[in-house]
Design an enzyme around this catalytic site. Structure first.
Site, PDB file in Angstrom:
ATOM      1  N   GLY A 102       0.756  -1.248  -0.056  1.00  5.61           N
ATOM      2  CA  GLY A 102       0.032  -0.194  -0.012  1.00  5.61           C
ATOM      3  C   GLY A 102       0.908   1.314   0.053  1.00  5.61           C
ATOM      4  O   GLY A 102       2.125   1.258  -0.422  1.00  5.61           O
ATOM      5  N   HIS A 132       4.608   2.174  -8.126  1.00  3.80           N
ATOM      6  CA  HIS A 132       3.737   0.836  -8.050  1.00  3.80           C
ATOM      7  C   HIS A 132       2.679   0.841  -9.378  1.00  3.80           C
ATOM      8  O   HIS A 132       2.593  -0.102  -9.897  1.00  3.80           O
ATOM      9  CB  HIS A 132       2.865   0.835  -6.723  1.00  3.80           C
ATOM     10  CG  HIS A 132       3.672   0.583  -5.506  1.00  3.80           C
ATOM     11  ND1 HIS A 132       3.787   1.968  -4.500  1.00  3.80           N
ATOM     12  CD2 HIS A 132       4.197  -0.180  -4.908  1.00  3.80           C
ATOM     13  CE1 HIS A 132       4.267   1.436  -3.481  1.00  3.80           C
ATOM     14  NE2 HIS A 132       4.705   0.196  -3.793  1.00  3.80           N
TER      15      HIS A 132
END
Ligand code: PAF
Length: 290
Positions: A35, A41
C-alpha cells in the site's frame, strides 16, 4: 466482494477471492504491495496489464518482514487513495486480507521459509535480520492464494526480486517473475513509500544517493575489479560527507549477489537521511548518467 472507486473489485476474504479467481476465464497477473502507492507501483500495474490479462494487486503491510524497532506501526496505511490509484492504473481487483487471513495459525504453529544465507545475509539482509524470510513467507502465501501466471516486482528492491526469483525456481512455483525498472523523480530519487519521511532539506540531499551510485558504477566499469574495495569505501565516505548515514555500499554480482568480479555487476547502497532509510542500486555499465 465489493466494488471500489472506478469499479475496482475489492476482495477481503478468501471466499470472495476464490469467487473472483474462478470468474477469471484465464490467467491473472499479480502486483504485490504494502500500500501507500506511488507512481512506481502504478508502473508495475501498467506492466502487468500490458497484454490485457486481468490484474490483481495485494495491499498488505506484512508484519513478519519488519524487525523490532522498524516502522511497521507507523508504515502509512492509505487504502482509499490506493484503491483509487489502482483503479486509474487499470488494476481489476485489490486483495486486502486481514492479518488473521494471511496468518491463520498462532506464531508457534506457523510454517516459515528460510531464505538462503548466500542471498539473504548480505546487503539489506545483513542489516535487517529475518527480513527476507518474512518477505518469502508472505509472497509464497500470496502466490498460493492468487495463483497468478505472472507477478511483477520492482528493481529498486533488487535483492528482494532476486530472492523471489530463486524461491519460485527452487520450489517449482508455476509463476513467471517479471522485473520492472526503478521509477525515479526527475532529479533521480528512486520512488519509495519511505520518501515521505524526508524533511524538505533531506529531500534536497536525497537524489545524491543515485548520483553517487552512478559515479561508482562508471568508475567500476572503467577501473575494473581490483578497485572495487576502494570504491566501496569511497562510496561510504562520499555519502557520509553529503549528510547521509550510510549503512552499506557494495558491489555484487547481479545473479548471485556474490562479491562483484567484473561481469554482470551492480552497485547497491542503503543510507539513512533522518528517519528515512533509502535504498538504491544501478548496473555497472558505462551508460548510467541521467
Ligand atoms: O516490496 C514490497 O512492498 C513487499 O516486500 C512485498 C513484496 C509486498 C511483500 O510484503
Amino acid at each position: 466482494m465489493a466494488t471500489g472507486p472506478d469499479s475496482i473489485t475489492l476482495l477481503d476474504s478468501l471466499d470472495a477471492l476464490a469467487d473472483w479467481r474462478a470468474a477469471q476465464s484465464g490467467s491473472v497477473h499479480f502486483v504485490p504491495t504494502m500500500g501507500n502507492l506511488h507512481a512506481g507501483h502504478l508502473k508495475l500495474v501498467e506492466h502487468a496489464a500490458q497484454d490485457g490479462t486481468a490484474v490483481i494487486a495485494s495491499i498488505f503491510v506484512n508484519p513478519t518482514q519488519f524487525g523490532p524497532g522498524e516502522d511497521f506501526e507507523r508504515y502509512p496505511r492509505t487504502l482509499a487513495a490506493d484503491l483509487e490509484a489502482l483503479a486509474s492504473a487499470g488494476c481489476d481487483a485489490a486483495w486486502t486480507p486481514a492479518s488473521a487471513t494471511m496468518y491463520p495459525l498462532p506464531e508457534a504453529y506457523r510454517f516459515a521459509i528460510r531464505a538462503p544465507a548466500a542471498l539473504a545475509d548480505c546487503l539489506c539482509g545483513a542489516h535487517r535480520p529475518g527480513h527476507f524470510d518474512g518477505v518469502c513467507g508472505v509472497v509464497m502465501r500470496l502466490l498460493w492464494q492468487l495463483r497468478p501466471e505472472r507477478a511483477v516486482f520492482g528493481e529498486k528492491d533488487y535483492q528482494q526480486l532476486l530472492i523471489i526469483r530463486r524461491m519460485v525456481e527452487d520450489f517449482s512455483v508455476p509463476v513467471a517473475i517479471d522485473a520492472a525498472p526503478t521509477v525515479r523523480e526527475a532529479d533521480g530519487l528512486a520512488l519509495s513509500s519511505r520518501n515521505r519521511y524526508l524533511t524538505d532539506s533531506e529531500r534536497e540531499i536525497a537524489p545524491a544517493l543515485y548520483r553517487v551510485l552512478q559515479a561508482l558504477a562508471d568508475e567500476a566499469a572503467e577501473q575494473g575489479p581490483g578497485t572495487f574495495d576502494r570504491l566501496r569505501r569511497s562510496g561510504m565516505e562520499r555519502l557520509a560527507s553529503l549528510g547521509f548515514r550510510p549503512e552499506y555500499v557494495e558491489l555484487r554480482n547481479a545473479e548471485t549477489l556474490a562479491p562483484a568480479d567484473g561481469s554482470d555487476d551492480r552497485v547497491f547502497a542503503a543510507a539513512y537521511l533522518g528517519r528515512a532509510r533509502l535504498i538504491d542500486n544501478v548496473a555497472v555499465t558505462r551508460q548510467n548518467r541521467l
